[in-house]
Write a protein that holds these residues in place. Structure first.
Motif, mmCIF file in Angstrom:
data_model
loop_
_atom_site.group_PDB
_atom_site.id
_atom_site.type_symbol
_atom_site.label_atom_id
_atom_site.label_comp_id
_atom_site.label_asym_id
_atom_site.label_seq_id
_atom_site.Cartn_x
_atom_site.Cartn_y
_atom_site.Cartn_z
ATOM 1 N N UNK A 43 -66.978 29.834 17.457
ATOM 2 C CA UNK A 43 -66.502 29.001 18.559
ATOM 3 C C UNK A 43 -66.222 29.849 19.800
ATOM 4 N N UNK A 44 -66.349 29.215 20.958
ATOM 5 C CA UNK A 44 -65.936 29.870 22.201
ATOM 6 C C UNK A 44 -64.426 30.109 22.100
ATOM 7 N N UNK A 45 -63.937 31.336 22.358
ATOM 8 C CA UNK A 45 -62.500 31.614 22.169
ATOM 9 C C UNK A 45 -61.600 30.991 23.246
ATOM 10 N N UNK A 46 -62.194 30.338 24.223
ATOM 11 C CA UNK A 46 -61.380 29.752 25.291
ATOM 12 C C UNK A 46 -61.241 28.235 25.103
ATOM 13 N N UNK A 47 -62.374 27.533 24.963
ATOM 14 C CA UNK A 47 -62.287 26.071 24.817
ATOM 15 C C UNK A 47 -62.513 25.626 23.370
ATOM 16 N N UNK A 56 -68.278 33.513 24.401
ATOM 17 C CA UNK A 56 -67.603 32.599 25.327
ATOM 18 C C UNK A 56 -68.656 31.768 26.057
ATOM 19 N N UNK A 57 -68.409 30.464 26.188
ATOM 20 C CA UNK A 57 -69.449 29.631 26.795
ATOM 21 C C UNK A 57 -69.468 29.779 28.315
ATOM 22 N N UNK A 58 -70.544 29.302 28.919
ATOM 23 C CA UNK A 58 -70.746 29.527 30.359
ATOM 24 C C UNK A 58 -69.695 28.845 31.228
ATOM 25 N N UNK A 59 -69.159 27.750 30.742
ATOM 26 C CA UNK A 59 -68.164 27.014 31.541
ATOM 27 C C UNK A 59 -66.798 27.688 31.561
ATOM 28 N N UNK A 201 -54.215 31.285 18.871
ATOM 29 C CA UNK A 201 -54.981 31.126 20.098
ATOM 30 C C UNK A 201 -55.527 32.528 20.311
ATOM 31 N N UNK A 202 -56.345 32.733 21.326
ATOM 32 C CA UNK A 202 -56.866 34.091 21.516
ATOM 33 C C UNK A 202 -56.044 34.852 22.556
ATOM 34 N N UNK A 203 -54.818 34.403 22.810
ATOM 35 C CA UNK A 203 -54.002 34.960 23.899
ATOM 36 C C UNK A 203 -53.856 36.484 23.851
#
Ligand SMILES: [Zn+2]
Ligand SMILES: [Zn+2]
Length: 228
Positions: A43-47, A56-59, A201-203
Motif C-alpha cells: 500500500x501507499x504509506x500515505x493514503x 508512494x502513489x503519484x497523488x 501510521x507511517x509517521x
C-alpha cells in the motif's frame, strides 16, 4: 544481577518455547519463521491505497518513497507474539528469524545506487533502560541476509512519548524535530532502507525520511514486519 538470577530461575520452571509451535529452546523458531505468509498486497504509506510494490502513489507527497510491510497479523497470528517478545527479550536468534521475514519481503532486483540499511533509533535514555533497540537487531539481521551495509544514520534527540497512545495529530507533533542525522553519516545519493518492527501510521518513518532526504539521500523506503 538479581533480575538475571530471577530470569534463570523462571527459565528452569518455564522453559523458553517457540511462540508459534511451542517447541522448546527458541522464542520463535526457524520453521515457524519460514512459514510466515508474506504480504502479496502493498500500500501507499500515505493514503494506504493498494498498489503493487508499496511505492508512494503519484497523488501523495512525502519524503518517504515507499513502504514494504512483510506480513499481516491476520494471516500470521504468531507474528504478533514474536514481535512483542522481541520488544522485551534480548534475543539475537529471535531477531535473526524475524530478520529473515523482513529480508524475504524485499525484491532482489539490481539497484543502481548504494543501498544502506538503517534502524529507526531509540532515544539513548530509553535504549539504556531497555538494554537494546529491537529495530537495531532487526536491521543487523536484514543487512547480513541481503549483504548490504548497515549504518546508525539517525539519532533520536527527543525522548518522545509512546506513539501508540497518541492520536494521529499528536503523533506528528510529538515527533517534530525528534531525529537528527548522525554526524559521521553521509546520506548523499544513497537509497535507504529504514527498518522498524511495526508501523501503525507511517509517521515515524516519514520523520526519519525527512531528515535523510534533507541530507541528500536519493530514496528512502520503510521496511517493517507488520502494520501495528
Ligand atoms: Zn516454532
Ligand atoms: Zn497515496
Amino acid at each position: 544481577m538479581l533480575a538475571k538470577f530471577k530470569n534463570t530461575i523462571l527459565e528452569i520452571i518455564f522453559p523458553i518455547r517457540c511462540v508459534g509451535c511451542r517447541a522448546e529452546g527458541e522464542w520463535f523458531c526457524g520453521n515457524c519463521a519460514a512459514k510466515i505468509v508474506a504480504n502479496e498486497k502493498q500500500f501507499c504509506p500515505i493514503c494506504w491505497s493498494e498498489n503493487s510494490g508499496g511505492r508512494r502513489c503519484e497523488n501523495c507527497s512525502s519524503a518517504l518513497d515507499g513502504l514494504r510491510v512483510a506480513a499481516s497479523y491476520r494471516e500470521n497470528p504468531e507474528l504478533a507474539r514474536a514481535i512483542t517478545t522481541l520488544k522485551y527479550k534480548f534475543s539475537k536468534n529471535l531477531a535473526q528469524n524475524l530478520g529473515s521475514v523482513l529480508a524475504n519481503s524485499i525484491s532482489q532486483k539490481n539497484y543502481s545506487t548504494e543501498r544502506v540499511v538503517v534502524p529507526v533509533p531509540l532515544h539513548k535514555k530509553r535504549r539504556r533502560w531497555r538494554g537494546f533497540n529491537q529495530s537495531e537487531l532487526l536491521a543487523q539481521s536484514v543487512a547480513a541476509k541481503l549483504n548490504l551495509s548497515l549504518a546508525d544514520a539517525l539519532v533520536r534527540t527527543k525522548n518522545t512519548a509512546q506513539q501508540a497512545k497518541l492520536s494521529r495529530i499528536e503523533r506528528i507533533e510529538n515527533l517534530a524535530d525528534a531525529f537528527e542525522i548522525a554526524p559521521d553519516f553521509d546520506a548523499k545519493n544513497k537509497t535507504i532502507l529504514l527498518v522498524d518492527d511495526v508501523a501503525s501510521t507511517a509517521t515515524t518513518l516519514i520523520e526519519c525520511a525527512k531528515i535523510l532526504k534533507k541530507n541528500g539521500a536519493r530514496e528512502v523506503w520503510g521496511l517493517v514486519l507488520a502494520r501495528g
